[in-house]
Design a protein around this motif. Structure first.
Motif, PDB file in Angstrom:
ATOM      1  N   LYS A  42      41.600  31.587  36.314  1.00  0.00           N
ATOM      2  CA  LYS A  42      40.460  32.495  36.133  1.00  0.00           C
ATOM      3  C   LYS A  42      40.909  33.957  36.152  1.00  0.00           C
ATOM      4  O   LYS A  42      40.400  34.778  35.388  1.00  0.00           O
ATOM      5  CB  LYS A  42      39.434  32.251  37.242  1.00  0.00           C
ATOM      6  N   ILE A  43      41.864  34.266  37.039  1.00  0.00           N
ATOM      7  CA  ILE A  43      42.332  35.657  37.131  1.00  0.00           C
ATOM      8  C   ILE A  43      42.994  36.092  35.829  1.00  0.00           C
ATOM      9  O   ILE A  43      42.694  37.170  35.286  1.00  0.00           O
ATOM     10  CB  ILE A  43      43.304  35.802  38.317  1.00  0.00           C
ATOM     11  N   TYR A  44      43.911  35.266  35.301  1.00  0.00           N
ATOM     12  CA  TYR A  44      44.601  35.620  34.051  1.00  0.00           C
ATOM     13  C   TYR A  44      43.613  35.730  32.892  1.00  0.00           C
ATOM     14  O   TYR A  44      43.693  36.656  32.075  1.00  0.00           O
ATOM     15  CB  TYR A  44      45.674  34.584  33.736  1.00  0.00           C
ATOM     16  N   LEU A  45      42.686  34.794  32.797  1.00  0.00           N
ATOM     17  CA  LEU A  45      41.716  34.830  31.702  1.00  0.00           C
ATOM     18  C   LEU A  45      40.860  36.088  31.789  1.00  0.00           C
ATOM     19  O   LEU A  45      40.640  36.776  30.782  1.00  0.00           O
ATOM     20  CB  LEU A  45      40.846  33.574  31.748  1.00  0.00           C
ATOM     21  N   SER A  46      40.369  36.401  32.985  1.00  0.00           N
ATOM     22  CA  SER A  46      39.522  37.579  33.152  1.00  0.00           C
ATOM     23  C   SER A  46      40.298  38.857  32.869  1.00  0.00           C
ATOM     24  O   SER A  46      39.810  39.760  32.170  1.00  0.00           O
ATOM     25  CB  SER A  46      38.972  37.596  34.581  1.00  0.00           C
ATOM     26  N   TYR A  47      41.532  38.919  33.389  1.00  0.00           N
ATOM     27  CA  TYR A  47      42.332  40.136  33.203  1.00  0.00           C
ATOM     28  C   TYR A  47      42.641  40.375  31.731  1.00  0.00           C
ATOM     29  O   TYR A  47      42.411  41.475  31.204  1.00  0.00           O
ATOM     30  CB  TYR A  47      43.621  40.032  34.012  1.00  0.00           C
ATOM     31  N   PHE A  48      43.167  39.367  31.050  1.00  0.00           N
ATOM     32  CA  PHE A  48      43.590  39.565  29.659  1.00  0.00           C
ATOM     33  C   PHE A  48      42.396  39.689  28.716  1.00  0.00           C
ATOM     34  O   PHE A  48      42.488  40.371  27.690  1.00  0.00           O
ATOM     35  CB  PHE A  48      44.501  38.417  29.225  1.00  0.00           C
ATOM     36  N   LYS A  49      41.288  39.049  29.060  1.00  0.00           N
ATOM     37  CA  LYS A  49      40.099  39.205  28.222  1.00  0.00           C
ATOM     38  C   LYS A  49      39.590  40.637  28.299  1.00  0.00           C
ATOM     39  O   LYS A  49      39.259  41.261  27.268  1.00  0.00           O
ATOM     40  CB  LYS A  49      39.020  38.226  28.699  1.00  0.00           C
ATOM     41  N   SER A  50      39.548  41.176  29.519  1.00  0.00           N
ATOM     42  CA  SER A  50      39.116  42.556  29.695  1.00  0.00           C
ATOM     43  C   SER A  50      40.114  43.531  29.075  1.00  0.00           C
ATOM     44  O   SER A  50      39.715  44.492  28.401  1.00  0.00           O
ATOM     45  CB  SER A  50      38.961  42.837  31.196  1.00  0.00           C
ATOM     46  N   TYR A  51      41.399  43.252  29.276  1.00  0.00           N
ATOM     47  CA  TYR A  51      42.425  44.153  28.739  1.00  0.00           C
ATOM     48  C   TYR A  51      42.400  44.174  27.212  1.00  0.00           C
ATOM     49  O   TYR A  51      42.519  45.240  26.590  1.00  0.00           O
ATOM     50  CB  TYR A  51      43.798  43.705  29.238  1.00  0.00           C
ATOM     51  N   THR A  52      42.208  42.998  26.607  1.00  0.00           N
ATOM     52  CA  THR A  52      42.174  42.929  25.143  1.00  0.00           C
ATOM     53  C   THR A  52      40.978  43.687  24.584  1.00  0.00           C
ATOM     54  O   THR A  52      41.097  44.438  23.599  1.00  0.00           O
ATOM     55  CB  THR A  52      42.132  41.460  24.700  1.00  0.00           C
TER      56      THR A  52
END
Length: 716
Positions: free
Chosen positions: A287-297
């Motif tokens: 969940k952390i990686y998905l949330s981080y990279f989704k927001s970053y993208t």
């Protein structure tokens, strides 16, 4: 005394000879007894041995000396016998004289014999004693071996029993540390290692049905439950700390690596708890990686250039083309999507592994980026986090090979799927071929970096990403090829002889693709570039055909070829196929243009030279006799007008070409060609039919002409 020595020797030798004669007489007597059996006529009677014996005696030094001096051997023999008798009597007297000493010697020898006899008896007795001692030693040795064996058996039993006791005994320090000490202290970790060893040892001994294990089993079970409980709470606390906003999860990850033995203890003693912690970690990090990279993208896409290429922004689309009323305005300068500029730095060593873009800082500074820079930043963050995560799970969860890949996919699978979906969506509407091509090469370089780091976790992701990018790049390139193929020169508006903007687009685009493609060559890309070059060459010829005069056509062709060649040589490798092709085209058209500009002022002379050389080659010199008037006119006309014609030609060439270097080169070529034609004109006039013409006196000297023409050579 020196004279007596040979005499005595002669006497001794005479005695020996008398004895031999006496023996010989006896043998003769014995032989006389057997005369009846002797056959002197027999072949077996051989006197060789007698001859050898006589010869040997004769060779003796004493005998030879006696024979030389004429001594009587018999008298000499008697003398020798008398001397021997005297010597014998003297020796007897000496013996009688020493009789007392001899008797004393005999007594001493007898005494020695008695002593030796007693020594022999003593040695015999000693030998018997040694035999008895040997038996005793053998008995002692057997007893020693038996005692040694018993000692070894006792030591073996003692070592096993002592190890068993040491391993089974649970010290009070271990109990107090496991129950009371925090899990972060070094003593707890050391006692946990000791507890794990005891648990494993008790399991091993219980399998061997050791009765003493039952005495400590319940104590170890309670300690194990307490240790598992404390470890579970500690690891869950670290995992839950990942979920806090604005948390750098790499810090608790590094803390967990210090206590990697905790998970190993759980895996060996309470597998269900280990599985629970693993699932909690996977769920949290996913969940952390998905949330981080989704927001970053999403934040990265907000700082992309507002002006992006659209489906109408193709190489062959004219700048004057109009769109519908409701259509979106196109790029202010369509040429920018075909120019590499500084965009190539994204795959350079400094920027490729540079810091990632911070979106809020870029928005604050109002900085915009092309898509390939956003792609690089996005995927470098993915590469760095993926490598770190893969190494962490291999180290902490003790997995390798396919197991590590499966666990990594469980954690990063949703993030990678989100990346691929985002790329697929963006690429479907992207018409910026340079951006796509740069993204391809960023991907290829990142794949090489992961291979050097020996991280196979995202190899499949790179391959899938390239499967999305390559077809789109080829599709956009085919659209550009088709657009140039369908371009109608008559719809391009006003045309002049300067380089066309479409050919400049091609030159910039081709040099960009060739320079990028040098590191990781791709045959499909080279094939498409070859097709694009062919279409551009055809387009240039179609546009040139719109000009009425051949001179203007050649000027247009040379300007465009020269411009494309200059751009390609500046950006691409000089040995590339594109550079070589345009060099050949430029050389051919330049030579044709030189002939074209020499024709108006000097066309008559050039035509006469070519006609005359043909007649000379065929051997028809007589046909030159009727050309006297024409030759006279040509000679006088050239002498009168050549300077003005050369100046006019130079001005015309410099006005026609935008590249001064190209214009200078063409002027030099034209002047060189003119000198060659005039030199050939001289040769023709030196032929017999024309040699006597008075007009030959008006010919300009070749060297003088060369000196004068050098003055008209432009310098830039």
């Amino acid at each position: 005394m020196a004279e007596l020595v040979p005499d005595e020797a002669l006497r001794l030798r005479a005695t020996e000879m008398e004895e031999e004669e006496g023996t010989g007489r006896g043998e003769e007597q014995s032989l006389q007894l057997n005369l009846e059996d002797l056959d002197l006529t027999s072949d077996e009677f051989i006197l060789d041995e007698v001859d050898i014996h006589i010869q040997a005696n004769l060779e003796d030094a004493l005998v030879q000396e006696a024979l030389k001096t004429g001594v009587d051997l018999r008298q000499y023999s008697k003398q020798v016998e008398l001397e021997l008798q005297h010597i014998e009597h003297a020796s007897i007297r000496d013996y009688i004289k020493e009789s007392k000493n001899i008797t004393s010697l005999h007594n001493q020898i007898t005494a020695c014999d008695a002593i030796l006899e007693r020594m022999e008896q003593m040695l015999s007795s000693f030998q018997c004693d040694l035999s008895s001692i040997s038996c005793e030693i053998q008995t002692l040795q057997e007893q020693s071996v038996a005692m040694n064996l018993r000692l070894k058996n006792r030591q073996a039993v003692r070592s096993q029993l002592s190890q068993l006791v040491d391993e089974l005994v649970v010290p009070a320090l271990m109990i107090s540390t496991i129950l009371e000490a925090p899990v972060t202290e070094q003593e707890f970790l050391e006692q946990l290692h000791e507890l794990n060893n005891k648990i494993n040892y008790v399991k091993e001994q219980a399998f061997r049905e050791t009765m003493a294990c039952a005495d400590v089993q319940h104590v170890l079970d309670r300690l194990k439950i307490k240790a598992v409980t404390k470890i579970r709470e500690f690891i869950l606390q670290k995992i839950y700390s990942f979920r806090k906003p604005m948390t750098n999860y790499q810090i608790p990850q590094n803390a967990l690596l210090k206590y990697r033995f905790f998970y190993q203890f759980l895996l060996g003693n309470e597998r269900s708890v280990a599985q629970e912690l693993r699932e909690q970690y996977v769920e949290t990090m996913s969940k952390i990686y998905l949330s981080y990279f989704k927001s970053y993208t999403s934040r990265l896409m907000k700082i992309q250039y507002e002006e992006v290429a659209e489906k109408d922004d193709l190489m062959g689309v004219e700048d004057t083309a109009k769109k519908g009323f409701f259509s979106k305005p196109s790029l202010k300068n369509r040429n920018t999507i075909f120019t590499l500029g500084n965009r190539g730095s994204v795959i350079g060593g400094a920027e490729l592994e540079g810091s990632i873009i911070v979106p809020h800082a870029a928005q604050k500074s109002d900085v915009r980026y092309p898509f390939e820079a956003l792609f690089r930043s996005q995927h470098y963050a993915l590469l760095d986090n993926s490598c770190r995560e893969y190494l962490f799970i291999c180290d902490f969860f003790m997995v390798t090979g396919p197991s590590a890949q499966e666990l990594f996919n469980t954690i990063m699978g949703k993030t990678l799927a989100m990346f691929l979906k985002h790329m697929d969506t963006y690429v479907c509407d992207c018409y910026d071929s340079i951006a796509i091509f740069l993204c391809i090469h960023v991907t290829l370089r990142f794949r090489t970096i992961t291979a050097k780091r020996n991280i196979p976790a995202i190899d499949k992701y790179w391959d899938t990403l390239l499967e999305i990018l390559w077809p789109r790049f080829e599709y956009i390139l085919e659209l550009n090829i088709q657009s140039i193929q369908n371009t109608d020169p008559q719809k391009l508006g006003f045309l002049d002889t300067r380089p066309h903007y479409i050919t400049r687009r091609y030159a910039e685009f081709s040099s960009a693709i060739v320079s990028i493609n040098q590191t990781f060559p791709n045959e499909r890309t080279n094939t498409l570039l070859g097709q694009l070059q062919v279409e551009v060459e055809n387009f240039v010829l179609r546009v040139a055909a719109e000009f009425s005069s051949r001179k203007e056509q050649l000027i247009f062709l040379i300007n465009n070829y020269d411009m494309m060649l200059g751009v390609l040589m500046e950006r691409a490798v000089e040995e590339s196929k594109e550079v070589e092709g345009f060099q050949q085209l430029l050389s051919a058209r330049s030579q044709e243009f030189i002939e074209e500009i020499l024709s108006p002022p000097f066309g008559g002379m050039i035509a006469f030279v070519k006609e005359s050389e043909s007649l000379i080659e065929k051997g028809q010199l007589d046909r030159l006799r009727g050309e006297e008037a024409r030759v006279t006119q040509l000679v006088r006309g050239f002498s009168t007008t050549w300077k003005a014609s050369v100046e006019s030609l130079s001005r015309d060439v410099m006005r026609s070409f935008s590249n001064f270097k190209t214009g200078t080169s063409i002027i030099q070529g034209a002047l060189t060609q003119l000198i060659q034609y005039y030199h050939r004109f001289h040769k023709v006039l030196s032929q017999p039919p024309l040699r006597a013409l008075p007009a030959r006196a008006d010919l300009i000297n070749i060297h003088h002409l060369m000196v004068e023409l050098k003055k008209h050579k432009p310098n830039f």
